[in-house]
Design an enzyme around this catalytic site. Structure first.
Site: not given
Length: 686
Positions: A363-364, A367, A369-370, A386, A484
């Site tokens: 999915l993405g 900086g 992890g994936r 994640k 964040d």
């Protein structure tokens, strides 16, 4: 009188002088033809700094696996790129062999840059995504006079990277003039493109040439041992006479972030005045180290009688297969996790749900992890997993308790954190899957299947996120500070409702560091100025970030953007200037084409300015924000000031650390840049 002997002596002297003259011409030609060849770097006398070193085998090691470091290596003498001081840059060609080793098979921390620069002093450059080449202030500045070719292994939205495995031509910064997926063209009647993986742990060769007559820059890439491809990987046209100085240094730069990665150069060559680099002696190049030694079977080292060899080999094969199957799903469990059992997912279930973390389910990439889409087979529930790198044991117990606690959050505008799984060096967090992705892709993306959001959808998302934040700050059993808030952390469900995700992840960073250390976690452009002084997040630092989020959604601009003259502008000050001129409507996203409720839009913009006020006491809390958005209470008027919010923030932080202050220098910074001194900053960017 004619003397034959004298005539013969004169002829000999003439020939000797001619020979000396030709030798001098050869020497001058050798000096003019500036070039060098390194088939290995043992005894090369390179100019090194940072983590760069030459190993006993002759490898140039730019980084050694340490985190957040940079390394540089340059040919020791500058080369003359122009015949005359005001002349044009001459043609040149370079070639080098490199290798990148990573502790993780599918991710790395940044890459290698071939660079031509007027100096070897890069002390002000930053590590991590800045690759030891530039910093947040001077990235892209014409005064850098840098030409570079990057081999980048991590995608950074702030530099408009195309993916996490690309080659780019850079001028004065890290926003590439042109870039391409790593690979090479195989010639013949049916030309085809072969992909290469920069972190494959294999050596590869790069060719770079510049033709001064056509201003053509060619870059080619191929596995070591494969000849230079006839068709370059990419070509770009740029007059390097406006970039490279009369004399300049040739070398390499590299940096690490939060992954254990090592960057090597095996050899390189360079020639001035030609578009063909000198050949290296491939046979003399050092070899890349093996990061993980091969496992040798002890059974195969025992000499057995021939009659029993087949039996032993069969048994050994069965044992290896069973161990591999077991190791494939090995998890890390400790006694204290027993009480968290219901919230822990078996790795085997997550592996099957994501089809082995197949790239088609990606999915993405962030900086740290994936994120993969998955479907739990037992309940057919869609999830997002994640994968976060985490090598430290310190603070893990506290963080898992935090995950379990946050898993009890129940609000329609929060992405539910379902649970976790732990493996060695890795933490997996399981969330609800949001089918419409992150809000920033809709605000800034240009995909046909993701049209621009209309105003009604944007206003509904704003009110939803405000409601979710109010729940976190005041309505749950304890206060949760998100830390964040930004468009990329707002996800959209199947009905385009906004849901705030990744709350609480920054807590792992807190648990894993010295409580007396000073650090700032977050994204530049959203960080409240008081964090530079106290480093303590609070609900009002969330309010500050929410104010920037309001302006971002309404204006369709990032917190720091570039104006038509190329200057970088802080969004909050840009909106403040429109407010002073009584032209707030002109700040609304032009992609809406005037189709919006002007009263709602102006209310949101004024509320964004109030929330983003540099002084803490001037900001409303989230309950007041909800009252303003629902028109239960009129929004108070902003105090008029001739100063920008940036200037007020700097006054409030006068005397603090220059590095923190520089992050608010809006004229020279990039919106998505992160800065954090700690190695365990699990800032979610995916």
């Amino acid at each position: 009188q004619h003397n034959p002997l004298m005539s013969r002596m004169k002829l000999i002297c003439f020939l000797l002088l001619g020979a000396v003259g030709l030798g001098a011409l050869d020497l001058v030609a050798s000096l003019v033809d500036d070039q060098f060849v390194y088939s290995g770097f043992a005894g090369a006398g390179l100019t090194l700094d940072g983590s760069a070193t030459v190993t006993p085998s002759g490898l140039l090691e730019l980084t050694n696996g340490s985190l957040q470091l940079k390394g540089h290596a340059f040919h020791p003498t500058p080369l003359r790129f122009r015949e005359l001081p005001n002349g044009t840059v001459r043609s040149f060609a370079a070639s080098f062999v490199f290798g990148i080793l990573s502790a993780y098979p599918d991710m790395s921390a940044h890459g290698i840059v071939f660079v031509v620069a007027p100096t070897t002093d890069f002390s002000t450059a930053l590590a991590s995504q800045y690759l030891g080449l530039v910093n947040v202030q001077n990235n892209g500045h014409e005064s850098n006079r840098i030409f570079a070719v990057e081999l980048d292994t991590l995608q950074q939205d702030e530099f408009r990277d195309i993916n996490d495995n690309h080659v780019g031509v850079d001028i004065n910064g890290l926003v590439s003039l042109q870039s391409s997926n790593a690979g090479y063209y195989v010639g013949g009647d049916k030309e085809r493109f072969e992909n290469l993986t920069l972190i494959s742990h294999e050596a590869m060769q790069v060719w770079i040439d510049y033709d001064a007559g056509t201003n053509r820059i060619n870059v080619a890439l191929a596995p070591l041992g494969v000849a230079k491809p006839a068709r370059p990987l990419m070509s770009a046209t740029y007059n390097l006479s406006s970039v490279i100085t009369s004399t300049a240094y040739v070398g390499f730069s590299s940096a690490t972030g939060s992954f254990d990665s090592r960057h090597y150069v095996l050899g390189c060559s360079f020639r001035m005045g030609s578009t063909t680099a000198p050949a290296m002696d491939i046979a003399k190049l050092p070899t890349l180290p093996r990061e993980i030694p091969k496992v040798r079977s002890k059974v195969l080292q025992i000499v057995l009688p021939i009659t029993s060899a087949a039996v032993v080999l069969a048994l050994g094969t069965v044992v290896v297969l069973l161990l591999r199957r077991r190791r494939r799903y090995t998890e890390l469990r400790e006694d204290w996790e027993v009480e968290f059992g219901p919230h822990r997912f078996p790795f085997k279930d997550l592996h099957h749900a994501t089809q082995g973390f197949n790239s088609k389910n990606l999915l993405g990439v962030g900086g740290f992890g994936r994120v993969y889409r998955g479907v739990l087979p037992d309940c057919n529930m869609e999830i997002a997993v994640k994968r976060v790198s985490h090598d430290s044991r310190q603070g893990v117990k506290e963080f898992i308790a935090e995950v379990v606690s946050l898993g009890r959050l129940q609000h329609c505008n929060l992405v539910r954190l379902l649970g976790y799984c732990r493996r060695k060096g890795e933490l997996l967090l399981v969330y609800e899957h949001m089918p419409n992705g992150s809000l920033d892709k809709h605000l800034y993306g240009h995909q046909d299947d993701k049209p621009t959001l209309n105003w009604a959808q944007r206003f509904q998302i704003i009110k939803g996120i405000a409601s979710g934040l109010l729940y976190l700050h005041e309505e749950w059993e304890r206060v949760v500070v998100h830390r964040d808030i930004k468009a990329s952390n707002v996800l959209l469900d199947d009905k385009m409702n906004g849901r705030l995700g990744d709350f609480g992840l920054a807590r792992l960073y807190d648990h894993g560091t010295d409580p007396q250390s000073t650090h700032v976690v977050g994204t530049i452009g959203y960080i409240a100025p008081e964090l530079g002084r106290t480093s303590k997040a609070s609900p009002l630092t969330d309010v500050f970030a929410f104010g920037t989020f309001l302006l971002e959604v309404t204006c369709g601009r990032r917190p720091i953007f570039q104006d038509p003259r190329g200057n970088q502008v802080m969004l909050v000050d840009w909106v403040l200037e429109h407010w002073r001129r009584e032209s707030l409507a002109d700040a609304v996203d032009t992609k809406l084409r005037g189709d919006y409720n002007i009263d709602e839009a102006c209310l949101v913009l004024q509320l964004g300015l109030s929330c983003s006020h540099p002084f803490v006491n001037a900001r409303p809390n989230m309950r007041q924000v909800m009252q303003y958005l629902s028109n239960e209470v009129p929004l108070p008027q902003l105090m008029s000031t001739k100063m920008s919010f940036h200037t007020l923030a700097m006054m409030q932080n006068e005397g603090f650390d220059s590095y923190i202050q520089s992050s608010y220098s809006f004229s020279k910074m990039s919106e998505n840049s992160h800065f954090d001194e700690g190695p365990l900053d699990l800032h979610p960017t995916a």
